[in-house]
Structure formats: C-alpha cells, structure tokens
Write a protein that holds these residues in place. Structure first.
Motif, PDB file in Angstrom:
ATOM      1  N   GLY A  14       9.600 -11.396  -2.679  1.00 53.92           N
ATOM      2  CA  GLY A  14       8.500 -12.308  -2.983  1.00 53.92           C
ATOM      3  C   GLY A  14       7.140 -11.739  -2.640  1.00 53.92           C
ATOM      4  N   TYR A  15       7.039 -10.432  -2.409  1.00 56.74           N
ATOM      5  CA  TYR A  15       5.738  -9.800  -2.163  1.00 56.74           C
ATOM      6  C   TYR A  15       5.182  -9.389  -3.522  1.00 56.74           C
ATOM      7  CZ  TYR A  15       8.037  -9.033   2.407  1.00 56.74           C
ATOM      8  OH  TYR A  15       8.737  -9.172   3.574  1.00 56.74           O
ATOM      9  N   CYS A  16       4.493 -10.313  -4.152  1.00 56.82           N
ATOM     10  CA  CYS A  16       4.043 -10.048  -5.522  1.00 56.82           C
ATOM     11  C   CYS A  16       2.565  -9.675  -5.527  1.00 56.82           C
ATOM     12  CB  CYS A  16       4.303 -11.266  -6.392  1.00 56.82           C
ATOM     13  SG  CYS A  16       6.049 -11.698  -6.467  1.00 56.82           S
ATOM     14  N   ASN A  17       2.161  -9.088  -6.611  1.00 56.40           N
ATOM     15  CA  ASN A  17       0.742  -8.741  -6.807  1.00 56.40           C
ATOM     16  C   ASN A  17       0.195  -7.898  -5.652  1.00 56.40           C
ATOM     17  OD1 ASN A  17       1.100 -10.351  -8.976  1.00 56.40           O
ATOM     18  ND2 ASN A  17      -0.182 -12.024  -8.246  1.00 56.40           N
ATOM     19  N   MET A  18       0.943  -6.963  -5.145  1.00 55.81           N
ATOM     20  CA  MET A  18       0.466  -6.122  -4.045  1.00 55.81           C
ATOM     21  C   MET A  18      -0.632  -5.192  -4.554  1.00 55.81           C
ATOM     22  SD  MET A  18       4.107  -5.006  -2.392  1.00 55.81           S
ATOM     23  CE  MET A  18       3.738  -4.717  -0.674  1.00 55.81           C
ATOM     24  N   THR A  19      -1.626  -4.984  -3.711  1.00 54.73           N
ATOM     25  CA  THR A  19      -2.632  -3.987  -4.075  1.00 54.73           C
ATOM     26  C   THR A  19      -2.029  -2.602  -3.842  1.00 54.73           C
ATOM     27  OG1 THR A  19      -3.504  -3.786  -1.838  1.00 54.73           O
ATOM     28  CG2 THR A  19      -4.453  -5.525  -3.235  1.00 54.73           C
ATOM     29  N   GLU A  20      -2.714  -1.601  -4.348  1.00 53.34           N
ATOM     30  CA  GLU A  20      -2.234  -0.236  -4.167  1.00 53.34           C
ATOM     31  C   GLU A  20      -2.111   0.087  -2.667  1.00 53.34           C
ATOM     32  OE1 GLU A  20      -0.325   2.595  -5.721  1.00 53.34           O
ATOM     33  OE2 GLU A  20      -1.237   1.053  -6.999  1.00 53.34           O
ATOM     34  N   ASP A  43      -0.795  -4.626  14.757  1.00 55.55           N
ATOM     35  CA  ASP A  43      -1.994  -3.911  14.343  1.00 55.55           C
ATOM     36  C   ASP A  43      -1.875  -3.376  12.921  1.00 55.55           C
ATOM     37  OD1 ASP A  43      -2.988  -4.372  16.785  1.00 55.55           O
ATOM     38  OD2 ASP A  43      -2.425  -2.420  17.617  1.00 55.55           O
ATOM     39  N   LEU A  44      -0.703  -3.452  12.388  1.00 57.41           N
ATOM     40  CA  LEU A  44      -0.499  -2.860  11.066  1.00 57.41           C
ATOM     41  C   LEU A  44      -1.063  -3.789  10.000  1.00 57.41           C
ATOM     42  CD1 LEU A  44       3.129  -1.875  11.852  1.00 57.41           C
ATOM     43  CD2 LEU A  44       1.362  -0.215  11.339  1.00 57.41           C
ATOM     44  N   PRO A  45      -1.912  -3.285   9.133  1.00 54.51           N
ATOM     45  CA  PRO A  45      -2.548  -4.160   8.145  1.00 54.51           C
ATOM     46  C   PRO A  45      -1.537  -4.913   7.283  1.00 54.51           C
ATOM     47  CG  PRO A  45      -3.360  -1.889   7.994  1.00 54.51           C
ATOM     48  CD  PRO A  45      -2.293  -1.892   9.014  1.00 54.51           C
ATOM     49  N   SER A  46      -0.441  -4.270   6.972  1.00 55.81           N
ATOM     50  CA  SER A  46       0.502  -4.930   6.068  1.00 55.81           C
ATOM     51  C   SER A  46       1.183  -6.130   6.711  1.00 55.81           C
ATOM     52  CB  SER A  46       1.568  -3.947   5.615  1.00 55.81           C
ATOM     53  OG  SER A  46       0.947  -2.833   5.061  1.00 55.81           O
ATOM     54  N   VAL A  47       1.193  -6.150   8.029  1.00 56.11           N
ATOM     55  CA  VAL A  47       1.806  -7.293   8.689  1.00 56.11           C
ATOM     56  C   VAL A  47       1.085  -8.568   8.267  1.00 56.11           C
ATOM     57  CG1 VAL A  47       2.223  -8.404  10.891  1.00 56.11           C
ATOM     58  CG2 VAL A  47       2.590  -5.966  10.644  1.00 56.11           C
ATOM     59  N   GLU A  48      -0.253  -8.479   8.238  1.00 56.95           N
ATOM     60  CA  GLU A  48      -1.030  -9.625   7.773  1.00 56.95           C
ATOM     61  C   GLU A  48      -0.635  -9.980   6.347  1.00 56.95           C
ATOM     62  OE1 GLU A  48      -2.840 -11.953   9.125  1.00 56.95           O
ATOM     63  OE2 GLU A  48      -2.030 -10.862  10.833  1.00 56.95           O
ATOM     64  N   TYR A  49      -0.409  -8.928   5.576  1.00 55.24           N
ATOM     65  CA  TYR A  49      -0.059  -9.163   4.184  1.00 55.24           C
ATOM     66  C   TYR A  49       1.211 -10.008   4.065  1.00 55.24           C
ATOM     67  CZ  TYR A  49       1.613  -8.834  -0.432  1.00 55.24           C
ATOM     68  OH  TYR A  49       2.083  -9.197  -1.639  1.00 55.24           O
ATOM     69  N   TRP A  50       2.277  -9.561   4.741  1.00 55.51           N
ATOM     70  CA  TRP A  50       3.504 -10.348   4.536  1.00 55.51           C
ATOM     71  C   TRP A  50       3.448 -11.682   5.238  1.00 55.51           C
ATOM     72  CZ3 TRP A  50       6.120 -11.666   8.774  1.00 55.51           C
ATOM     73  CH2 TRP A  50       6.129 -10.797   9.867  1.00 55.51           C
ATOM     74  N   ARG A  51       2.660 -11.760   6.320  1.00 53.44           N
ATOM     75  CA  ARG A  51       2.517 -13.077   6.948  1.00 53.44           C
ATOM     76  C   ARG A  51       1.859 -14.046   5.982  1.00 53.44           C
ATOM     77  NH1 ARG A  51       1.362 -11.669  13.117  1.00 53.44           N
ATOM     78  NH2 ARG A  51       3.534 -11.680  13.719  1.00 53.44           N
ATOM     79  N   LYS A  52       0.796 -13.556   5.338  1.00 51.08           N
ATOM     80  CA  LYS A  52       0.049 -14.373   4.400  1.00 51.08           C
ATOM     81  C   LYS A  52       0.943 -14.760   3.222  1.00 51.08           C
ATOM     82  CE  LYS A  52      -3.186 -12.353   2.162  1.00 51.08           C
ATOM     83  NZ  LYS A  52      -3.966 -11.121   2.317  1.00 51.08           N
ATOM     84  N   SER A  53       1.680 -13.766   2.758  1.00 52.21           N
ATOM     85  CA  SER A  53       2.395 -13.995   1.509  1.00 52.21           C
ATOM     86  C   SER A  53       3.653 -14.831   1.713  1.00 52.21           C
ATOM     87  CB  SER A  53       2.758 -12.652   0.865  1.00 52.21           C
ATOM     88  OG  SER A  53       3.683 -11.981   1.676  1.00 52.21           O
ATOM     89  N   THR A  54       4.152 -14.903   2.919  1.00 49.68           N
ATOM     90  CA  THR A  54       5.397 -15.647   3.088  1.00 49.68           C
ATOM     91  C   THR A  54       5.246 -16.807   4.058  1.00 49.68           C
ATOM     92  OG1 THR A  54       6.148 -14.367   4.956  1.00 49.68           O
ATOM     93  CG2 THR A  54       6.679 -13.492   2.803  1.00 49.68           C
ATOM     94  N   SER A  55       4.109 -16.854   4.732  1.00 49.74           N
ATOM     95  CA  SER A  55       3.846 -17.860   5.768  1.00 49.74           C
ATOM     96  C   SER A  55       5.019 -18.009   6.734  1.00 49.74           C
ATOM     97  CB  SER A  55       3.470 -19.214   5.154  1.00 49.74           C
ATOM     98  OG  SER A  55       4.575 -19.764   4.489  1.00 49.74           O
ATOM     99  N   ARG A  56       5.581 -16.878   7.084  1.00 54.13           N
ATOM    100  CA  ARG A  56       6.646 -16.901   8.093  1.00 54.13           C
ATOM    101  C   ARG A  56       6.189 -16.170   9.340  1.00 54.13           C
ATOM    102  NH1 ARG A  56      10.245 -16.228   3.737  1.00 54.13           N
ATOM    103  NH2 ARG A  56      11.488 -18.103   3.473  1.00 54.13           N
ATOM    104  N   ARG A  57       6.794 -16.501  10.440  1.00 55.35           N
ATOM    105  CA  ARG A  57       6.498 -15.835  11.714  1.00 55.35           C
ATOM    106  C   ARG A  57       7.789 -15.259  12.272  1.00 55.35           C
ATOM    107  NH1 ARG A  57       2.610 -16.727   9.784  1.00 55.35           N
ATOM    108  NH2 ARG A  57       0.820 -17.994  10.303  1.00 55.35           N
ATOM    109  N   ILE A  58       7.624 -14.176  13.004  1.00 60.23           N
ATOM    110  CA  ILE A  58       8.827 -13.708  13.705  1.00 60.23           C
ATOM    111  C   ILE A  58       8.927 -14.427  15.039  1.00 60.23           C
ATOM    112  CG2 ILE A  58      10.193 -11.631  13.898  1.00 60.23           C
ATOM    113  CD1 ILE A  58       7.775  -9.964  13.470  1.00 60.23           C
TER     114      ILE A  58
END
Ligand SMILES: *[C@@H]1O[C@H](CO)[C@@H](O)[C@H](O)[C@H]1NC(C)=O
Ligand SMILES: *[C@@H]1O[C@H](CO)[C@@H](O)[C@H](O)[C@H]1NC(C)=O
Length: 391
Positions: A338-344, A376-391
C-alpha cells in the motif's frame, strides 16, 4: 433430399398433399421439442434439488472448526473439495453442536497465519507483542521432534524444511492466507527502512495476496532480479562456476523436484524466501508433492546453504508464477504494502543496502558509527504517514 427441403420450407411448395405432409412433420417436430424440453426441466429440477440436499443435509459442516479429514471414500474427498470452493472467508457465527464423526485434531478457522523459521535460542516475543493479529506458528528447527510445540523432522534445508513441514501438516486445515518468514524481527533483507518484520506484517495487503495467490514480501531487485539463475544453459553447457554452487546444482535438482515441467532458461525473483500465499494456491498442488519436496531435503547430501537456496528460487514457480518473476518495484510496493505514489527519493530510501547482516544492536545503533538511529530515517515518516500505523 426433397423431403428435407419440404420440411424446412413447408409452405413454399404448392400442392395440397406435400403441403399437408410438410405441416404434419412440423407439428410432430414441435411436439417432440416441447416434450423434450419439459423432460429436461424435470431433470434439472431433480439435479438442483439433489444439490440442495447435498449442501445442507449430508453432514458436512460449515468451516468453523477444521477437522483433519479422514476421507472414507474418494467421493467424500471430492465433496469436501467442492464445498470448500463456496466456503465463506469468515466463519459463520452459529455452529451446530453435532460432533464430527471422525476427528483427529481441530483448528479454529483463521483468516491468516504466520509461519516462522526460528531456532531454540531465538527470542520470538516480538510476534506476540507486535503482530498479535497474525496467529503465529513458531518452528524451532534445531529442537528434536517432540521437544517443542512445532519442530521439523530434520534440521536441513534452512527455512524450506519449516515451510514445507507446515504445509504438509496443515494441508487440510490451512487458513485463508499464510505468510512465511524467517524468525528474526530485524533482517537485512526485510524490505522497509527499518528492516523490520513487524512493518511488513502490519502493512501487507491481504486482498492482493488473495488476488495474486503468491506474493514475495520483497520488492527490491537487489539479489535475485532480474536474473539469478540460467538453468537450461547450465544444463546444456555445464559451465565452470565454482563460485555459484546453487547455479550448478539447480538444473538437475529442478528436474528431480518438478518432473515433467520445463527447465526454465532464466530464473529471477527477489531473494530471501519470505512470501505470502493463499490457501487455494497451496492446494493447487496435491500434498504428495510437498511431501516429495521435503523428502528431497531430508535425503539430499547437499549442504543446507545450497538445498535451501534452491528452494529460495522455486517457491514462486511452485505457486504459479513465471520462472522470471520480477515486478516493477514501484508497482510492487503499492500492491504489496500500500505504499503508492512514492517519489523517486522515497523509492531509493525504501530499502538500502547495508550488507548481508544488519549492524549489531539494530535498530538502536550508535550514530558515531555513521549509522542512523531508528526514527531518523526519512522513509520512516513516509510509511508512518502512508499507513498511519505505529510500531
Ligand atoms: C526478548 O525480547 C524482548 C523485546 O526486545 C525483551 O524485552 C526480552 O527481555 C527478551 N527476552 C529474553 C529472554 O531475552
Ligand atoms: C496516487 O495517485 C493517483 C493518481 O495520481 C491517485 O488517484 C491516488 O489517490 C493516489 N494514491 C495515494 C495513496 O495517494
């Protein structure tokens, strides 16, 4: 010939006799058709009602409690198979209290189960703590049979022995979806910025697994895609390739495992033997095949690093994908997680190569070592945003 023409076009011919005879034929034919039609209706109704009887009255139960079936006759086996096509994914609420006639073991119907290849020392608390929605099957591969809840007949073939053992033991009682993974929570090949199995399991798109039948949990092409093995050429040319023993062994072992199937020119799939499969896909092959594959692992003189790796490159073929199965990563992340429309940039950071093992203590590693800490990893924000899930 003449009478045939008259039959087809009775009124076009003049003359009383022929015309009357022609009409007579037509009436007779019509009467015959009407009779046949009503007979057919009766037949249909008969077979319809026997379907109904079959569905509600012959003792088969709705699939809330799976029973390891002991089919008494082949016909009963067929019926079980047929009925499973119509099984609802969710179990019905109410159950009759009737006891099943024969029962070895029952399993509650589950939508999804996780199969994990672990060792006696693996700390598996992460499963219960972080992915409680997946029913776990934790196999301890180095523990002798009987000394842990789930074990394997021989500790050979790495995770392949575990996966095949689960399929064999649960063939008749499979959940709707099974995910097969290695035991560790953090693994270098887990396809997200934290290399975290928890993220993979939480974000896996179950509808896509149902639709595709087989889904590799890895989208990155690093290791395995687009080409990992060239079995047909290796069989023809028998090249020297001492550095790649799996490639040397693969052709003959493939022909042994899949007799009658064509040896592929190219095998390519994302590495590392973690995937999700639907029950229907597993059951497209009879259980005897899985028993044979596992027997190969038990009997082989090949080391586990080779025999296990051979399976790493046949699971997708076993579950109906072409030998070269390398979906576009962007499309793969969207469908699989479900990680759609990812930027490069997001695509680049989704999975980064850090070698064949993660730094010790990952993800809580020392920044002074030049490594980024968890969060600190930028992509972590990405998947958090895109899935609204937390570990
Ligand atoms: C297993 O891992 C959890 C979570 O990291 C930890 O809290 C627990 O102490 C570990 N258990 C053992 C026996 O090491
Ligand atoms: C992705 O983009 C398409 C079209 O640009 C849009 O319809 C869709 O909603 C987007 N999906 C997400 C998850 O942002």
């Amino acid at each position: 010939m003449n009478w045939l023409l008259r039959l087809s076009f009775p009124s076009r011919k003049p003359g009383a006799v022929t015309s009357t005879r022609g009409r007579l034929f037509v009436y007779l034919a019509l009467t015959a058709i009407v009779l046949l039609f009503s007979y057919q209706l009766v037949l249909n109704r008969e077979s319809f009602s026997s379907d109904l009887r079959w569905a509600v009255g012959n003792g088969l139960k709705p699939p809330v409690d799976y029973v390891v079936p002991v089919p008494e006759t082949p016909r009963e086996g067929e019926q079980l198979q047929e009925q499973s096509d119509d099984m609802p994914l969710e179990p019905p609420e109410q159950q009759s209290e009737e006891e099943p006639v024969k029962q070895q073991e029952t399993y509650p119907f589950r939508e999804k189960e996780l199969v994990l290849a672990a060792m006696s020392t693996s700390n598996m608390s992460w499963v219960e703590d972080h992915v409680p929605q997946w029913h776990p099957n934790i196999y301890r591969a180095d523990v002798p049979p009987g000394e842990a809840d789930l074990t394997v007949p021989a500790n050979k073939g790495n995770e392949a022995m575990v996966f095949l053992t689960y399929i064999i033991d649960r063939y008749e009682t499979l959940p709707s979806i099974v995910a097969f993974m290695h035991g560790g929570r953090y693994q270098w090949h887990n396809d997200n910025p934290l290399y975290d199995s928890v993220i993979s399991m939480n974000d896996l798109q179950l509808d896509y697994v149902r639709e595709a039948g087989y889904v590799n949990l890895r989208c990155s092409w690093v290791i395995g895609c687009p080409v990992e093995l060239e079995p047909a050429r290796y069989l023809r040319e028998r090249p020297e390739d001492e550095g790649h023993p799996t490639a040397l062994e693969f052709p003959d072992r493939f022909l042994e495992l899949f007799p009658g199937e064509e040896l592929p020119e190219v095998v390519g799939t994302a590495c590392c033997s973690q995937f999700a499969v639907s029950r229907e896909k597993i059951q497209e092959r009879g259980v005897e095949h899985y028993i044979r594959y596992r027997q190969f692992l038990i009997d082989t003189k090949l080391g586990s690093e080779i025999s296990g790796r051979i399976f790493e490159y046949v699971w997708h073929i076993m579950f109906g994908k072409p030998a070269q199965h390398c979906p576009d990563p962007r499309d793969c992340y969207c469908r699989t997680y479900g990680y759609c429309n990812m930027t490069e940039e997001e695509l680049q950071k989704q999975w980064e190569w850090r070698g064949l093992a993660l730094p010790e203590g990952w993800p809580d590693v020392d920044e002074s070592a030049g490594l980024q800490k968890r969060g600190d990893l930028p992509s972590v924000e990405y998947w958090r945003k895109s899935t609204s899930r937390r570990i």
